[in-house]
Design a protein around this motif. Structure first.
Motif, PDB file in Angstrom:
ATOM      1  N   LYS A  86       0.864  -1.174   0.000  1.00 47.52           N
ATOM      2  CA  LYS A  86       0.000   0.000   0.000  1.00 47.52           C
ATOM      3  C   LYS A  86       0.904   1.228   0.000  1.00 47.52           C
ATOM      4  CE  LYS A  86      -4.199   1.821   0.926  1.00 47.52           C
ATOM      5  NZ  LYS A  86      -5.421   1.515   0.199  1.00 47.52           N
ATOM      6  N   ALA A  87       0.503   2.237  -0.769  1.00 50.05           N
ATOM      7  CA  ALA A  87       1.287   3.470  -0.791  1.00 50.05           C
ATOM      8  C   ALA A  87       0.395   4.633  -0.394  1.00 50.05           C
ATOM      9  CB  ALA A  87       1.872   3.699  -2.181  1.00 50.05           C
ATOM     10  N   PHE A  88       0.930   5.542   0.367  1.00 47.24           N
ATOM     11  CA  PHE A  88       0.204   6.732   0.773  1.00 47.24           C
ATOM     12  C   PHE A  88       1.002   7.954   0.367  1.00 47.24           C
ATOM     13  CE2 PHE A  88      -1.113   3.497   3.849  1.00 47.24           C
ATOM     14  CZ  PHE A  88      -2.490   3.638   3.816  1.00 47.24           C
ATOM     15  N   THR A  89       0.307   9.015  -0.004  1.00 40.95           N
ATOM     16  CA  THR A  89       0.981  10.265  -0.310  1.00 40.95           C
ATOM     17  C   THR A  89       0.961  11.144   0.939  1.00 40.95           C
ATOM     18  OG1 THR A  89       0.131  10.053  -2.525  1.00 40.95           O
ATOM     19  CG2 THR A  89       1.056  12.179  -1.939  1.00 40.95           C
ATOM     20  N   LEU A  90       2.112  11.658   1.289  1.00 42.80           N
ATOM     21  CA  LEU A  90       2.200  12.521   2.461  1.00 42.80           C
ATOM     22  C   LEU A  90       2.347  13.962   1.985  1.00 42.80           C
ATOM     23  CD1 LEU A  90       4.946  10.536   4.441  1.00 42.80           C
ATOM     24  CD2 LEU A  90       2.480  10.206   4.551  1.00 42.80           C
ATOM     25  N   ASP A  91       1.675  14.880   2.644  1.00 40.59           N
ATOM     26  CA  ASP A  91       1.885  16.275   2.255  1.00 40.59           C
ATOM     27  C   ASP A  91       2.962  16.899   3.146  1.00 40.59           C
ATOM     28  OD1 ASP A  91       0.682  16.937   4.599  1.00 40.59           O
ATOM     29  OD2 ASP A  91      -1.141  17.752   3.712  1.00 40.59           O
ATOM     30  N   GLU A  92       3.253  18.186   2.931  1.00 41.57           N
ATOM     31  CA  GLU A  92       4.410  18.788   3.608  1.00 41.57           C
ATOM     32  C   GLU A  92       4.206  18.920   5.102  1.00 41.57           C
ATOM     33  OE1 GLU A  92       2.765  21.641   1.276  1.00 41.57           O
ATOM     34  OE2 GLU A  92       2.860  19.664   0.339  1.00 41.57           O
ATOM     35  N   SER A  93       2.963  18.811   5.555  1.00 41.46           N
ATOM     36  CA  SER A  93       2.739  19.036   6.981  1.00 41.46           C
ATOM     37  C   SER A  93       3.160  17.844   7.839  1.00 41.46           C
ATOM     38  CB  SER A  93       1.262  19.355   7.217  1.00 41.46           C
ATOM     39  OG  SER A  93       0.490  18.209   6.955  1.00 41.46           O
ATOM     40  N   ILE A  94       3.485  16.726   7.219  1.00 49.40           N
ATOM     41  CA  ILE A  94       3.842  15.520   7.991  1.00 49.40           C
ATOM     42  C   ILE A  94       5.342  15.488   8.273  1.00 49.40           C
ATOM     43  CG2 ILE A  94       3.785  12.991   8.015  1.00 49.40           C
ATOM     44  CD1 ILE A  94       0.997  14.099   7.851  1.00 49.40           C
ATOM     45  N   ASP A  95       5.664  15.251   9.525  1.00 44.23           N
ATOM     46  CA  ASP A  95       7.063  15.134   9.926  1.00 44.23           C
ATOM     47  C   ASP A  95       7.578  13.742   9.550  1.00 44.23           C
ATOM     48  OD1 ASP A  95       9.511  15.180  11.065  1.00 44.23           O
ATOM     49  OD2 ASP A  95       8.820  15.692  13.095  1.00 44.23           O
ATOM     50  N   ARG A  96       8.481  13.722   8.578  1.00 42.20           N
ATOM     51  CA  ARG A  96       8.970  12.422   8.088  1.00 42.20           C
ATOM     52  C   ARG A  96       9.889  11.718   9.080  1.00 42.20           C
ATOM     53  NH1 ARG A  96       7.445  13.944   2.447  1.00 42.20           N
ATOM     54  NH2 ARG A  96       5.736  15.058   3.401  1.00 42.20           N
ATOM     55  N   ASP A  97      10.424  12.504  10.012  1.00 45.37           N
ATOM     56  CA  ASP A  97      11.397  11.914  10.939  1.00 45.37           C
ATOM     57  C   ASP A  97      10.756  11.330  12.187  1.00 45.37           C
ATOM     58  OD1 ASP A  97      13.490  12.640   9.277  1.00 45.37           O
ATOM     59  OD2 ASP A  97      13.481  14.683  10.083  1.00 45.37           O
ATOM     60  N   SER A  98       9.459  11.518  12.354  1.00 44.99           N
ATOM     61  CA  SER A  98       8.861  10.965  13.567  1.00 44.99           C
ATOM     62  C   SER A  98       7.664  10.093  13.224  1.00 44.99           C
ATOM     63  CB  SER A  98       8.471  12.083  14.523  1.00 44.99           C
ATOM     64  OG  SER A  98       7.414  12.814  13.979  1.00 44.99           O
ATOM     65  N   VAL A  99       7.934   9.075  12.431  1.00 46.93           N
ATOM     66  CA  VAL A  99       6.884   8.109  12.116  1.00 46.93           C
ATOM     67  C   VAL A  99       7.079   6.906  13.032  1.00 46.93           C
ATOM     68  CG1 VAL A  99       5.898   6.632  10.333  1.00 46.93           C
ATOM     69  CG2 VAL A  99       6.776   8.879   9.721  1.00 46.93           C
ATOM     70  N   ASP A 100       6.019   6.575  13.721  1.00 41.94           N
ATOM     71  CA  ASP A 100       6.068   5.477  14.681  1.00 41.94           C
ATOM     72  C   ASP A 100       5.376   4.265  14.081  1.00 41.94           C
ATOM     73  OD1 ASP A 100       7.349   5.969  16.954  1.00 41.94           O
ATOM     74  OD2 ASP A 100       5.566   6.274  18.206  1.00 41.94           O
ATOM     75  N   ALA A 101       6.009   3.115  14.123  1.00 39.37           N
ATOM     76  CA  ALA A 101       5.367   1.925  13.572  1.00 39.37           C
ATOM     77  C   ALA A 101       5.394   0.794  14.587  1.00 39.37           C
ATOM     78  CB  ALA A 101       6.070   1.498  12.292  1.00 39.37           C
ATOM     79  N   VAL A 102       4.247   0.229  14.843  1.00 37.13           N
ATOM     80  CA  VAL A 102       4.152  -0.900  15.783  1.00 37.13           C
ATOM     81  C   VAL A 102       3.402  -2.026  15.081  1.00 37.13           C
ATOM     82  CG1 VAL A 102       3.306  -1.686  18.031  1.00 37.13           C
ATOM     83  CG2 VAL A 102       4.058   0.673  17.754  1.00 37.13           C
ATOM     84  N   MET A 103       3.977  -3.219  15.127  1.00 35.74           N
ATOM     85  CA  MET A 103       3.326  -4.382  14.515  1.00 35.74           C
ATOM     86  C   MET A 103       2.898  -5.313  15.633  1.00 35.74           C
ATOM     87  SD  MET A 103       2.767  -5.378  11.432  1.00 35.74           S
ATOM     88  CE  MET A 103       2.081  -6.819  10.666  1.00 35.74           C
ATOM     89  N   GLU A 104       1.604  -5.594  15.681  1.00 35.97           N
ATOM     90  CA  GLU A 104       1.122  -6.480  16.744  1.00 35.97           C
ATOM     91  C   GLU A 104      -0.003  -7.356  16.224  1.00 35.97           C
ATOM     92  OE1 GLU A 104      -0.655  -4.577  20.079  1.00 35.97           O
ATOM     93  OE2 GLU A 104      -0.261  -6.269  21.399  1.00 35.97           O
ATOM     94  N   ASN A 105       0.131  -8.642  16.386  1.00 37.33           N
ATOM     95  CA  ASN A 105      -0.895  -9.603  15.961  1.00 37.33           C
ATOM     96  C   ASN A 105      -1.352  -9.387  14.525  1.00 37.33           C
ATOM     97  OD1 ASN A 105      -0.898 -10.796  18.466  1.00 37.33           O
ATOM     98  ND2 ASN A 105      -2.575  -9.534  19.236  1.00 37.33           N
ATOM     99  N   GLY A 106      -0.433  -9.076  13.638  1.00 38.82           N
ATOM    100  CA  GLY A 106      -0.803  -8.893  12.244  1.00 38.82           C
ATOM    101  C   GLY A 106      -1.458  -7.562  11.930  1.00 38.82           C
TER     102      GLY A 106
END
Lengths: 152, 131
Positions: B89-109
């Motif tokens: 899946k691809a998402f487009t991010l606009d300029e307001s999103i901080d690229r350096d603080s993306v948090d990702a958690v994987m749990e139970n799929g």
């Protein structure tokens, strides 16, 4: 098809495309639960399941993303396997703006009847990465037996 | 010639499945919501573990790819409803999103991504002084 354009070196086989088309039709109109795959039109309330039969056991695999062990119940009676449980709603705070929600939630129950009765005491189930795997060994008498032939 | 022979002999089910796997993906079911300064994405990818997941941000596109194992082919499949493909899946991010603080958690799929808005892009109240 643009897939053939994207890889000019690949040998393009039109029959593969026909097979794909056939498969898509089977998926869309076949007896399975999943119409167009996960997406806009898919709001089904049962998890997708695979059932595999080998010579000595059945392997049942079900997609259950986001479920904990405590949300899940697996029971076996003779040849009937029942998977049931509750898939919880995502925890969206009240004041949040929801842009999209394709996730289904609620109770589900799926009953599968296997071709032969299984040994209920030997059934094992594991839940890994949102996939439930149930292994149901066949009873001794249902396993295929090789009969040795002796020459006289 | 030898190569095409090989392909010919392999083609019907096996190769079709291989090619299929290479070019087809499932879009994971997604929920997206936003609260003050934060955007949360939840993607359901059963069968994808933490180690088989990749999230890349390039320019304005965030691409999520999760590979999952095929159902082993020993024995025969009596029921086959789960799709044999990877998730993407691809998402487009606009300029307001901080690229350096993306948090990702994987749990139970389920993958939970938390994006943060840049401080500079947040709405600001301007106090009005009496002239």
């Amino acid at each position: 098809m643009n897939s053939s354009k994207s890889k000019p070196n690949e040998l393009w086989d039109p029959f593969v495309e026909f097979e794909r088309l056939e498969e898509e039709f089977d998926r869309a109109f076949g007896p399975t639960r999943d119409f167009f795959g996960p997406g806009l039109l898919d709001r089904s309330i049962t998890p997708a399941v695979d059932v595999q039969e080998t010579s000595d056991q059945f392997i049942v695999t079900a997609d259950l993303p986001g479920l904990d062990l405590k949300d899940l119940d697996v029971s076996v009676t003779r040849n009937i396997l029942t998977l049931s449980g509750t898939k919880r709603e995502p925890q969206i705070p009240d004041k949040a703006r929801v842009h999209r929600n394709e996730l289904w939630a609620g109770e589900f129950r799926r009953t599968l009847s296997l071709p032969v009765a299984v040994n209920a005491d030997a059934v094992s189930a594991t839940l890994t990465d949102g996939v439930l795997t149930v292994i149901l060994p066949k009873p001794e008498e249902a396993k295929p037996k090789r009969i040795s032939i002796t020459a006289k | 010639m030898a190569e095409s022979k090989e392909i010919e002999s392999k083609r019907p089910a096996e190769l079709a499945r291989q090619q299929d796997r290479q070019r087809r993906y499932i879009h994971p079911r997604t929920a997206i919501w936003s609260t003050e300064g934060k955007i949360v994405l939840k993607l359901e990818m059963p069968g994808v573990g933490q180690e088989s997941l990749s999230i890349d941000i390039e320019n304005d596109t965030m691409t999520i790819h999760g590979s999952r194992k095929s159902t082993p082919t020993e024995g025969k499949l009596i029921i086959n409803e789960r799709r044999d493909a990877d998730y993407a899946k691809a998402f487009t991010l606009d300029e307001s999103i901080d690229r350096d603080s993306v948090d990702a958690v994987m749990e139970n799929g389920v993958l939970t991504l938390t994006l943060h808005e840049l401080e500079a892009a947040r709405p600001r109240k301007i106090p009005v002084r009496k002239g």
